[in-house]
Design a protein around this motif. Sequence first.
Motif: not given
Length: 370
Positions: A325-348
């Motif tokens: 979850x980044x900026x309040x939106x869920x991103x599935x693995x493989x989507x653009x931007x999910x390759x690197x974890x950023x501060x503030x991310x939450x992991x499902x």
Amino acid sequence: MVRSWNLGTDDEQLSDRPGYELVGVVGMPPRAVGPGRAIGRRVLFALAVLLVVVFAVYVDRGGYRDANGDGISLLDCFYYATVSLSTTGYGDITPASDSARLTNIVLITPLRVVFLIVLIGTTLEVLTERSRQAFRIRRWRRTVRDHLVVVGFGTKGRSAVEAFLAEKDGKPEQIVVVDTDRAALSVANARGLVTVHGSATRADVLRVAGVPRARAVVVAPNRDDTAVLVTLTARTLAPRARILVALHEMENVRLLKQSGADQVVVSSETAGRLLGIATVAPHVVDTVEDLLTPETGLALDERPVTPAEEGRSPRELSDIVLALVRDGRMRRMGEDGTEVLRPGDRLLYVRNLQGEDGQGEMGSLFPRTQ
């Protein structure tokens, strides 16, 4: 006998009532006190009152006269206190010797107290219960905040409560149940939950339940139209609370989202998909059931990214990460931007409960504030 309350039509009337008028609307969980302990408390209270009277009489003993004319002793003070508090009074026959008065104190008066406890103890309990409930309601309303409000204590509402209580930090005092069914509320009270009797479509009922100070609201009524009205009312009262809704029909999901629901679960669609999958891949259904059962096996969970994990790929972690979850939106693995974890991310992720002493935080339903 349960008193029926006329909640009226004024939207401000119910939440403005004092605590003693909310007895019967707000149900506090019962306190587990055994009969022996309850009687012991009454006996100790009676002894304390007796000692206060003895002290008062002894301090002012010069103002009392004994029929024997030999003055008032400490024993006389005890005697006077006991016959007065037991409503015995003075009659034609009165103890005159010390031994008779000592017998009256040691034996007769305790027997009178036991008789009074057995005779009127239950009546006094009923008379004082309303006052105790009013006091507990007032104290609860002053202190309740960051709690979970569950609207509807049917199958879905009870399952949500059980899932929350199964978590490590889940406590009954953090839950308030709102329903119109007295039988369901009695079950919730027996589990140690605070209850509010009334229709959750009324803003005033939700105010009594503390929705403006709640962290999350679970809406699980039996009708979809009721769910929409409750969601609209709850969102108006609590703009920052997470609102999670259970629906029967998929066609109402968009309406619930527009009404302010953060998450919507369609029970009929979900059950139908699982039944369809079970016909060709039954073990998939077993795995889904395992993931949704937090006690043992595997469980879905949510947690924040740690500083040591920032800048790394989710695939490098020991946990099986399904999405972030980044900026309040869920991103599935493989989507653009999910390759690197950023501060503030939450992991499902999928968590293995085998060998763990407890469970983690309840991420999706009741997230902690960071």
